[in-house]
Design an enzyme around this catalytic site. Structure first.
Site: not given
Length: 296
Positions: A99-100, A151, A191, A219-221, A242, A245
């Protein structure tokens, strides 16, 4: 007898190959059948083990993700072995995903470390540079039989960098020219968001969908309300969420409870083993909302 043993080993090898999956292998069925797959962000052995157990309990695929914070304390070659060990013993498809990745070198090292998918993040770069660099990484990945995520638009960070929403026309160009197997988009997602109040821009998602046919990634789901996750998984081209957190919070809460339950206890193996069940339950809730049909 030896022939029978040989065929049994061949069958075992095929079964391993079926559970260790590429990103394309789990996202294309999701795109066609109207569900999504969880890209669960890992930080160590305890959470990645819980995520695979959750996927097995729900009988659905899962994507294990090694992001920058994970890589900062565990080298990629070690993470690759951990992911593959779990994937090869699993009863459901498991993707070993970078990832990233910010450079060609990040992605090349992941490939050499046994990952089955790499995400190149060129989202801070000018459009054509992002396309060209993603295309080079996608070409390298495809030559090795693995997948590439790119992305377009920039997904910001809660309390940090602001987002730059994805332009649908730029997304179409990126999809045509980058060769990426999946495309992460910026449509109101952020995120590191700790609440679930970050509803996404449905109109912009529809505009992007109208111009592209690739599986889309959020992302930041963790910041997306669960009901909206369900709707988007079933009704749109969004095939991967994704989640980091939300699960980190579950792990932190379980760890705190395990430490405080017995002040005299000091053995980290005992303490960390108490996190498995709570994190697995949290991951099962996350995965269940994506609507994947049972794996055969």
């Amino acid at each position: 007898l030896s022939n029978r043993n040989h065929s049994r080993h061949q069958r075992h090898d095929r079964e391993i190959q079926m559970t260790l999956a590429t990103l394309a292998e789990v996202l294309q069925p999701a795109l066609k059948q109207g569900y999504a797959v969880g890209g669960l962000v890992t930080l160590g052995w305890e959470d990645m083990r819980a995520y695979v157990a959750a996927a097995e309990a729900e009988n659905c695929p899962v994507i294990l993700q090694a992001g920058p914070s994970c890589r900062s304390h565990t080298p990629l070659p070690v993470l690759g072995k951990m992911f593959r060990h779990l994937a090869e013993a699993a009863s459901v498809p498991v993707v070993a995903h970078l990832d990233h990745g910010y450079t060609f070198e990040d992605c090349r090292l992941a490939l050499e470390s046994g990952f089955t998918s790499v995400m190149f993040d060129g989202s801070r770069k000018p459009l054509q540079q992002n396309i060209d660099e993603t295309a080079a990484i996608a070409e390298m990945a495809h030559a090795a039989g693995i997948s590439c995520e790119g992305e377009i638009g920039f997904v910001g960070y809660s309390g940090g960098e602001s987002s730059n929403g994805t332009d649908p026309e730029e997304a179409a160009k990126f999809a045509r020219e980058s060769g990426a197997d999946a495309i992460a988009i910026s449509v109101g997602n952020v995120h590191l968001q700790q609440d679930k109040e970050g509803g996404l821009d449905l109109e912009r998602i529809a505009q992007i969908e109208a111009l592209t046919s690739a599986p889309l990634v959020i992302h930041g789901g963790s910041g997306v309300p669960v009901e909206q996750r369900r709707h988007l998984a079933a009704k749109t081209s969004i095939c991967k969420f994704n989640i980091g957190t939300e699960l980190r919070m579950a792990f932190g809460s379980a760890l705190r409870a395990a430490v405080e339950a017995d002040p005299a206890r000091f053995d980290r193996v005992q303490i960390l083993s108490d996190t498995l069940d709570p994190v697995q339950r949290a991951a099962q809730e996350v995965l269940r909302a994506f609507g994947a049909p049972p794996q055969r």
